[in-house]
Each structure stands twice: as structure tokens, then as C-alpha cells.
Scaffold this motif. Structure first.
Motif, short mmCIF file in Angstrom:
data_model
loop_
_atom_site.label_atom_id
_atom_site.label_comp_id
_atom_site.label_asym_id
_atom_site.label_seq_id
_atom_site.Cartn_x
_atom_site.Cartn_y
_atom_site.Cartn_z
N VAL A 10 1.63 5.75 -1.56
CA VAL A 10 2.07 5.46 -0.14
C VAL A 10 0.93 5.54 0.81
O VAL A 10 0.60 6.43 1.41
CB VAL A 10 3.32 6.47 0.33
CG1 VAL A 10 3.78 6.00 1.52
CG2 VAL A 10 4.33 6.45 -0.83
N GLN A 11 -0.01 4.54 0.75
CA GLN A 11 -1.16 4.54 1.19
C GLN A 11 -1.47 3.31 2.16
O GLN A 11 -0.77 2.13 1.93
CB GLN A 11 -2.31 4.56 0.22
CG GLN A 11 -2.28 3.53 -0.79
CD GLN A 11 -3.21 3.78 -2.02
OE1 GLN A 11 -2.69 4.57 -2.99
NE2 GLN A 11 -4.32 2.94 -2.10
N GLU A 12 -2.29 3.39 3.09
CA GLU A 12 -2.81 2.20 4.17
C GLU A 12 -3.39 1.13 3.27
O GLU A 12 -3.23 -0.12 4.04
CB GLU A 12 -3.64 2.88 4.88
CG GLU A 12 -3.51 3.94 5.84
CD GLU A 12 -2.27 3.54 6.90
OE1 GLU A 12 -2.29 2.19 6.95
OE2 GLU A 12 -1.74 4.32 7.56
N LEU A 70 -0.33 6.93 4.15
CA LEU A 70 0.02 6.32 5.35
C LEU A 70 -0.18 7.41 6.73
O LEU A 70 0.15 8.33 6.61
CB LEU A 70 1.47 5.70 5.36
CG LEU A 70 1.64 4.53 4.47
CD1 LEU A 70 3.20 4.11 4.54
CD2 LEU A 70 0.80 3.32 4.99
N GLU A 71 -0.63 6.87 7.74
CA GLU A 71 -0.66 7.69 8.70
C GLU A 71 0.53 8.23 9.07
O GLU A 71 0.22 9.68 9.81
CB GLU A 71 -1.35 7.09 9.91
CG GLU A 71 -0.24 5.99 10.54
CD GLU A 71 -1.00 5.31 11.83
OE1 GLU A 71 -0.17 4.67 12.68
OE2 GLU A 71 -2.22 5.28 11.93
N GLU A 72 1.74 8.06 9.12
CA GLU A 72 3.03 8.73 9.28
C GLU A 72 3.28 9.88 8.32
O GLU A 72 3.93 10.76 8.76
CB GLU A 72 4.25 8.01 9.27
CG GLU A 72 4.08 6.64 10.16
CD GLU A 72 3.54 5.42 9.49
OE1 GLU A 72 3.75 4.41 9.63
OE2 GLU A 72 2.52 5.39 8.85
N LEU A 73 2.49 9.95 7.19
CA LEU A 73 2.52 10.98 6.20
C LEU A 73 1.95 12.48 6.64
O LEU A 73 0.83 12.26 7.62
CB LEU A 73 2.15 10.74 5.09
CG LEU A 73 3.13 9.53 4.32
CD1 LEU A 73 2.54 9.28 2.93
CD2 LEU A 73 4.65 9.91 4.19
N ASP A 74 2.33 13.54 6.18
CA ASP A 74 1.44 14.83 6.62
C ASP A 74 1.23 15.51 5.40
O ASP A 74 1.85 16.43 4.83
CB ASP A 74 2.53 15.74 7.30
CG ASP A 74 1.95 16.93 7.61
OD1 ASP A 74 0.45 17.15 7.82
OD2 ASP A 74 2.75 18.03 7.85
N ILE A 113 5.21 3.54 -3.63
CA ILE A 113 4.82 2.07 -3.68
C ILE A 113 3.89 1.79 -5.00
O ILE A 113 3.27 2.56 -5.46
CB ILE A 113 4.14 1.71 -2.35
CG1 ILE A 113 4.86 2.32 -1.19
CG2 ILE A 113 3.66 0.23 -2.54
CD1 ILE A 113 3.92 1.82 -0.07
N ARG A 114 4.45 0.60 -5.89
CA ARG A 114 5.27 -0.26 -5.83
C ARG A 114 6.55 0.30 -6.84
O ARG A 114 6.07 0.69 -7.83
CB ARG A 114 5.19 -1.62 -6.14
CG ARG A 114 3.98 -2.25 -5.12
CD ARG A 114 3.71 -3.65 -5.60
NE ARG A 114 2.68 -4.17 -4.41
CZ ARG A 114 1.92 -5.13 -4.65
NH1 ARG A 114 1.67 -5.64 -5.86
NH2 ARG A 114 1.38 -5.70 -3.66
#
Length: 200
Positions: A10-12, A70-74, A113-114
Motif C-alpha cells: 500500500v505504497q505511493e 501511502l501518506e495516509e498510513l501510520d 495492493i494488488r
């Protein structure tokens, strides 16, 4: 600790591709965050996996800076492992199995993903290695899949216009059928949250 949540790719890198506009769930990070919070609350191990292709010059090349969650993740820095893979599954080119063994993990929940590629492949390999696997289907995302004879350099519009293209929702549905009862239990985020609350 006998359970782990494996967050796969789950990455940019994906958001940096034009194909991101076709992703089946552009808010996948929200669902992953829910799973992560539930796993932490229940005391389960959370493992972050990123796909990396060094030296390729594309969005999966770490040198370009997109190989990060992804920037939304922590992702926490205090004991939550981050592993980089170079194969489709999260085991072959990483120390994931060693990490799980060291932590006494025998049950995995996988998301990411995916859907039909890295997440499904990881679920299959994990099952073959003897883990009890839960595939959190609504915390996965994918894109429409081009036909095998389609040119590789087509635009997104051409991909979507091709009647041979497999829609993303159909890829997800086929993955559920392929995994269920063979390699994994299929579950939803709501179901995993409820189960984690019972263990917390």
C-alpha cells in the motif's frame, strides 16, 4: 502473539502511476488504517511490506522516492517491521517467515495492493507454509487487467475501452473464488474489527 496483519504494497508507487485513476478503491488506506488499529488493540503483530525494484528507473525504484507507504498510513517505528520485497509474494525475497517465527505467529490476515497479484500470491504461499490465512477482501485494491494480447504501452483510456479488459471488480471476485476454502478464509474489515475487539 500468534497473529499478524500483513500490509502489502500500500505504497505511493501505485499513486504515481497513471493507472491509479482506475484503482478499485482509492481510499484503501482508510480500511488498512482500521485493520492496523484493530491489530494493535488486540496485540497482534503488524508487518509492513513494500515492493521494490532497484535500478529499474520506474515508480518501484527506491531511488525515485515512491517506495514508501501511502501518506495516509501510520506505520510505527517501535517494533513494527518494514520489509522490502522484490518478488510478487512477501516471503521469497524477505525475512518475513523468520520474523513471524520469532514472534510465534501462526495466523495471518493479509491486505493491500494488488488483490489478485501480490496479496493473493502472498496468501497462497503463506497457506503452503502452514499459516492459517485470512484474506481481507475489502482492504485490497486492484486495477482493470489488460488482455494478454494487448499492447503494453496503451493509455488508460485505451485500456478501459478494450472489451477484453478484465474489470477490477471481476478480478476481486475471481480472487475470492480462487482462495476461499483452499488457501484462505475470506473476511471483511468489519468482521476482522469485531474479532479483534473480542480478543482485546
Amino acid at each position: 502473539m500468534t497473529r499478524a496483519l500483513i500490509v502489502i504494497d500500500v505504497q505511493e508507487s501505485f499513486r504515481a502511476q497513471p493507472l491509479w485513476e482506475t484503482i478499485s478503491d482509492p481510499k484503501i488506506a482508510d480500511k488498512v488504517n482500521r485493520l492496523v488499529r484493530s491489530a494493535r488493540r488486540a496485540g497482534d503483530l503488524v508487518v509492513w511490506v513494500l515492493h521494490s525494484e532497484p535500478g529499474t528507473g520506474d515508480v518501484f525504484d527506491p531511488a525515485l522516492g515512491h517506495v514508501r507507504p501511502l501518506e495516509e498510513l501510520d506505520p510505527r517505528q517501535d517494533g513494527e517491521p518494514l520489509v522490502h520485497k522484490t518478488a510478487h509474494n512477501a516471503f521469497t525475497t524477505t525475512n518475513l517467515q523468520q520474523l513471524l517465527t520469532e514472534n510465534g505467529v501462526r495466523e495471518l490476515a493479509v491486505c493491500g495492493i494488488r488483490t489478485e497479484q501480490c496479496v493473493e500470491t502472498t496468501a497462497r504461499v503463506a497457506s503452503d507454509l502452514g499459516y492459517r490465512v485470512t484474506f481481507v477482501v475489502d482492504a485490497t485494491a486492484t486495477n482493470p487487467i489488460p488482455h494478454r494480447d494487448a499492447p503494453a504501452d496503451r493509455s488508460v483510456a485505451e485500456l478501459l475501452a478494450d472489451p477484453r479488459t478484465l474489470p477490477a471488480d471481476e478480478a476481486v471476485r475471481r480472487t475470492e473464488y480462487a482462495l476461499a476454502g483452499r488457501f484462505a478464509t475470506i473476511a471483511t474489515v468489519d468482521e476482522l474489527e469485531a474479532a479483534a475487539d473480542l480478543r482485546a
